[in-house]
Scaffold this motif. Structure first.
Motif, mmCIF file in Angstrom:
data_model
loop_
_atom_site.group_PDB
_atom_site.id
_atom_site.type_symbol
_atom_site.label_atom_id
_atom_site.label_comp_id
_atom_site.label_asym_id
_atom_site.label_seq_id
_atom_site.Cartn_x
_atom_site.Cartn_y
_atom_site.Cartn_z
ATOM 1 N N VAL A 77 0.879 -1.169 0.000
ATOM 2 C CA VAL A 77 0.000 0.000 0.000
ATOM 3 C C VAL A 77 0.910 1.210 0.000
ATOM 4 O O VAL A 77 1.577 1.501 0.997
ATOM 5 N N GLU A 78 0.975 1.902 -1.140
ATOM 6 C CA GLU A 78 1.880 3.030 -1.307
ATOM 7 C C GLU A 78 1.154 4.346 -1.047
ATOM 8 O O GLU A 78 -0.051 4.463 -1.300
ATOM 9 N N ASN A 79 1.899 5.307 -0.555
ATOM 10 C CA ASN A 79 1.406 6.678 -0.433
ATOM 11 C C ASN A 79 1.977 7.467 -1.603
ATOM 12 O O ASN A 79 3.139 7.890 -1.560
ATOM 13 N N PRO A 97 -4.917 -1.720 9.308
ATOM 14 C CA PRO A 97 -5.392 -0.337 9.176
ATOM 15 C C PRO A 97 -4.454 0.474 8.283
ATOM 16 O O PRO A 97 -3.234 0.404 8.414
ATOM 17 N N ILE A 98 -5.022 1.251 7.370
ATOM 18 C CA ILE A 98 -4.240 2.038 6.422
ATOM 19 C C ILE A 98 -4.381 3.514 6.797
ATOM 20 O O ILE A 98 -5.493 4.052 6.785
ATOM 21 N N PRO A 99 -3.267 4.192 7.102
ATOM 22 C CA PRO A 99 -3.348 5.575 7.585
ATOM 23 C C PRO A 99 -3.329 6.634 6.508
ATOM 24 O O PRO A 99 -3.573 7.805 6.791
ATOM 25 N N PHE A 100 -3.016 6.264 5.259
ATOM 26 C CA PHE A 100 -2.849 7.265 4.209
ATOM 27 C C PHE A 100 -4.194 7.807 3.742
ATOM 28 O O PHE A 100 -5.174 7.063 3.641
ATOM 29 N N SER A 103 -4.120 6.295 -1.290
ATOM 30 C CA SER A 103 -3.292 5.087 -1.329
ATOM 31 C C SER A 103 -3.347 4.430 -2.696
ATOM 32 O O SER A 103 -4.325 4.570 -3.438
ATOM 33 N N ARG A 104 -2.284 3.693 -2.988
ATOM 34 C CA ARG A 104 -2.227 2.859 -4.189
ATOM 35 C C ARG A 104 -1.918 1.439 -3.733
ATOM 36 O O ARG A 104 -0.859 1.174 -3.171
ATOM 37 N N VAL A 119 -7.162 4.072 -3.625
ATOM 38 C CA VAL A 119 -8.170 4.226 -2.582
ATOM 39 C C VAL A 119 -8.033 5.613 -1.973
ATOM 40 O O VAL A 119 -6.952 6.003 -1.527
ATOM 41 N N PHE A 120 -9.136 6.360 -2.003
ATOM 42 C CA PHE A 120 -9.189 7.666 -1.348
ATOM 43 C C PHE A 120 -9.902 7.465 -0.009
ATOM 44 O O PHE A 120 -11.048 7.024 0.037
#
Length: 264
Positions: A77-79, A97-100, A103-104, A119-120
């Motif tokens: 999961v990239e920022n 959990p994804i904090p960005f 995300s890509r 993902v926004f």
């Protein structure tokens, strides 16, 4: 919370390569993978190295979670707006959990090009500094939660730039004009027209919550122009973009050359 927007770019999906956009609210789930008649998925990914059910996205009130159903492959999961920032979600990991905010999600493949979708995230919630330490009452949220370090905010400033520099009624920049204006200025590299359009849609639908276009609007181009006009109008009326934000943009074309001209 405004929910999550998931976007699968053109050419990545299994349904004729057409782009797919999903909008998920808190508590909703979207599954991704190759899919099958017995394993339905909301995001169909066209690569033999991707599992039938590769994983799922689950939305909470203030973030989203990624579950990796693969038994052998990690997902990244990239920022895209960070300096190489990323998370690795291990095989069989549930609910990471994804904090960005943007995300890509990248899945490995046997080809040179990985499968990826964007993902926004939901609006981030911040504490009200006026009630720090107060234990009663409901929390205060920001009406328009904008991250001034994000690429979408740079796009917003570029949209507002002509009217900030000239108070007269001037046209809002088109997508190709914004692409040219921001060329090479972001940490994630050159922005394509499709990326600019995605950021504008995100601003309109998630950040500024512009209402849907009038169903009687005669043309698609007019609707797009109207969306940009509404974004700029709201941002300037409420002071979301101000003159000091113009410093975030690269110097206008020709400005540097004029400064280097020797005195005559």
């Amino acid at each position: 919370m405004s929910g999550v927007v998931v976007h699968l770019p053109q050419g990545s999906g299994a349904d004729g390569g057409e782009p797919v956009t999903l909008r998920l609210g808190p508590g909703e789930v979207a599954r991704f993978g190759r899919g099958s008649p017995t394993t339905p998925v909301e995001l169909r990914l066209d690569d033999d190295a991707v599992s039938r059910l590769a994983g799922e996205i689950r939305v909470t009130d203030d973030h989203w979670q990624l579950t990796n159903h693969s038994t052998s492959h990690s997902y990244l999961v990239e920022n895209p707006e960070g300096a190489g920032e990323y998370l690795r979600v291990q095989p069989r990991r549930v609910g990471a959990p994804i904090p960005f905010e943007f995300s890509r999600v990248v899945l490995p493949t046997r080809s040179q090009v990985p499968v990826a979708f964007q993902v926004f995230a939901p609006d981030h919630v911040y504490l009200d500094p006026d009630v720090m330490g107060v234990l009663w009452g409901s929390r205060t949220v920001t009406a328009y939660s904008l991250d001034e370090t994000a690429t979408y905010f740079l796009v917003l400033v570029a949209l507002c730039e002509p009217r900030l520099r000239d108070q007269s009624r001037v046209a809002v920049p088109t997508t190709p004009q914004i692409v040219e204006r921001l060329n090479g200025h972001t940490t994630s590299g050159a922005l394509t027209a499709r990326a600019i359009s995605s950021h504008i849609d995100y601003l309109a639908e998630q950040k500024l919550r512009i209402g849907p276009p009038d169903v009687h609007d005669p043309g698609k181009a007019d609707r797009r122009n109207g969306k940009r006009e509404e974004i700029v109008g709201l941002a300037l009326r409420f002071g979301l973009v101000r003159e000091e934000h113009l410093a975030l943009l690269p110097p206008p074309a020709g400005a540097a050359g004029r400064e280097r001209q020797p005195a005559r």
